[in-house]
Structures are given as structure tokens and as C-alpha cells.
Design a protein around this motif. Sequence first.
Motif, mmCIF file in Angstrom:
data_model
loop_
_atom_site.group_PDB
_atom_site.id
_atom_site.type_symbol
_atom_site.label_atom_id
_atom_site.label_comp_id
_atom_site.label_asym_id
_atom_site.label_seq_id
_atom_site.Cartn_x
_atom_site.Cartn_y
_atom_site.Cartn_z
ATOM 1 N N TYR A 166 0.731 -0.910 0.071
ATOM 2 C CA TYR A 166 0.062 -0.075 -0.023
ATOM 3 C C TYR A 166 0.760 1.353 0.181
ATOM 4 N N ASN A 167 1.817 1.183 0.953
ATOM 5 C CA ASN A 167 2.900 2.548 0.989
ATOM 6 C C ASN A 167 3.568 2.631 -0.389
ATOM 7 N N PHE A 168 3.788 1.636 -1.042
ATOM 8 C CA PHE A 168 4.703 1.655 -2.185
ATOM 9 C C PHE A 168 3.755 1.916 -3.448
ATOM 10 N N GLU A 169 2.445 2.323 -3.175
ATOM 11 C CA GLU A 169 1.483 2.352 -4.059
ATOM 12 C C GLU A 169 1.265 1.218 -5.151
ATOM 13 N N ASN A 170 1.311 -0.033 -4.719
ATOM 14 C CA ASN A 170 1.336 -1.219 -5.566
ATOM 15 C C ASN A 170 0.059 -1.534 -5.022
ATOM 16 N N TYR A 171 -0.910 -1.168 -5.399
ATOM 17 C CA TYR A 171 -2.335 -1.319 -5.043
ATOM 18 C C TYR A 171 -2.826 -2.752 -5.442
ATOM 19 N N LYS A 172 -2.568 -3.154 -6.847
ATOM 20 C CA LYS A 172 -2.892 -4.316 -7.202
ATOM 21 C C LYS A 172 -2.710 -5.409 -6.123
ATOM 22 N N ALA A 202 -7.133 0.985 -1.370
ATOM 23 C CA ALA A 202 -6.490 0.502 -2.580
ATOM 24 C C ALA A 202 -7.624 0.109 -3.775
ATOM 25 N N LEU A 203 -8.768 -0.307 -3.383
ATOM 26 C CA LEU A 203 -9.534 -0.791 -4.258
ATOM 27 C C LEU A 203 -10.253 0.683 -4.961
ATOM 28 N N TYR A 204 -10.389 1.531 -4.158
ATOM 29 C CA TYR A 204 -10.840 2.909 -4.779
ATOM 30 C C TYR A 204 -9.845 3.616 -5.696
ATOM 31 N N LYS A 205 -8.435 3.366 -5.239
ATOM 32 C CA LYS A 205 -7.249 4.049 -6.094
ATOM 33 C C LYS A 205 -7.041 3.049 -7.398
ATOM 34 N N GLU A 206 -7.384 1.856 -7.351
ATOM 35 C CA GLU A 206 -7.405 1.184 -8.506
ATOM 36 C C GLU A 206 -8.765 1.086 -9.548
ATOM 37 N N ASN A 207 -9.416 2.039 -8.886
ATOM 38 C CA ASN A 207 -10.688 2.326 -9.815
ATOM 39 C C ASN A 207 -11.627 1.106 -9.818
ATOM 40 N N GLU A 208 -11.488 0.191 -8.696
ATOM 41 C CA GLU A 208 -12.601 -0.828 -8.480
ATOM 42 C C GLU A 208 -13.707 -0.205 -7.627
#
Length: 126
Positions: A11-17, A46-52
Motif C-alpha cells: 500500500y505504502n509503495f502504491e502497489n495497489y494491485k 486500494a480498491l478505490y485507487k485502482e478504480n474498483e
Amino acid sequence: EAYFRYGELMYNFENYKKCIEVFDKYKTNYPQSKYLQIAYFYLCDALYKENEKNRSLLLSIDYLNKYKDAPYGFQLMLNCAKIYAEKEDYKNALSYVQQMINKYPEQIDAFNLRVLEKKYSKIVYE
């Protein structure tokens, strides 16, 4: 705890998948964990940021219902309001904005909540 920390790192490294993958498993495999609340938050955000957004919305609502005084409630409520506004469901967007104003008055100015309330009210009631 190591698996939680791995998901947190993603999450902190923005690897949301990868974060989504880890915390999906985490909430199933560790339902009694002391880190479950924050894992839930990371997953929803993370789901929000991945557009899910639909899945984020459903899990966020579940989180907010389970954890009434959760430390991450404001961010998830804000995400819910944004998702509803994007869906042009301004009645629900307004409801979340009003809940945030009542529950987190210290955030009103920082997030322009009164502006959003006025904007959504105008759409809903006109």
C-alpha cells in the motif's frame, strides 16, 4: 503479522494491485487479527485507487457498519461520497457529506465539506 506488514508495504509503495491481493486473503485468513481494521481500510482504499469503485463502496459500507468509531472512517466516508457523486447518486453522496460534517467537524474546512453539502443539496432538492 508479517503478512499484514507485507500488504501495508505494498500500500505504502502504491502497489495497489498487490495490496488488494494480500488483504483479500488476509481478511479471510485472519478474521480475528488485531490488524483487521487497518487491513480492511487498506483494502478499501486500494480498491478505490485502482478504480474498483463498486467493490470499494461495498466494502467501505461494510467497514463503516462494523467499526462505528473506526480511525479510518473519515477517509472511507469521503471515498463513498465521491463514488456516489460519480454515479450521480447525489442523495447518497449528500448523506455521507452530512454524516462527515456531524461526526468530524474538525475536517469541514480542510475538505470543503460545506461546499460539497451545498452543491449536492442543490442538485437533490431542485
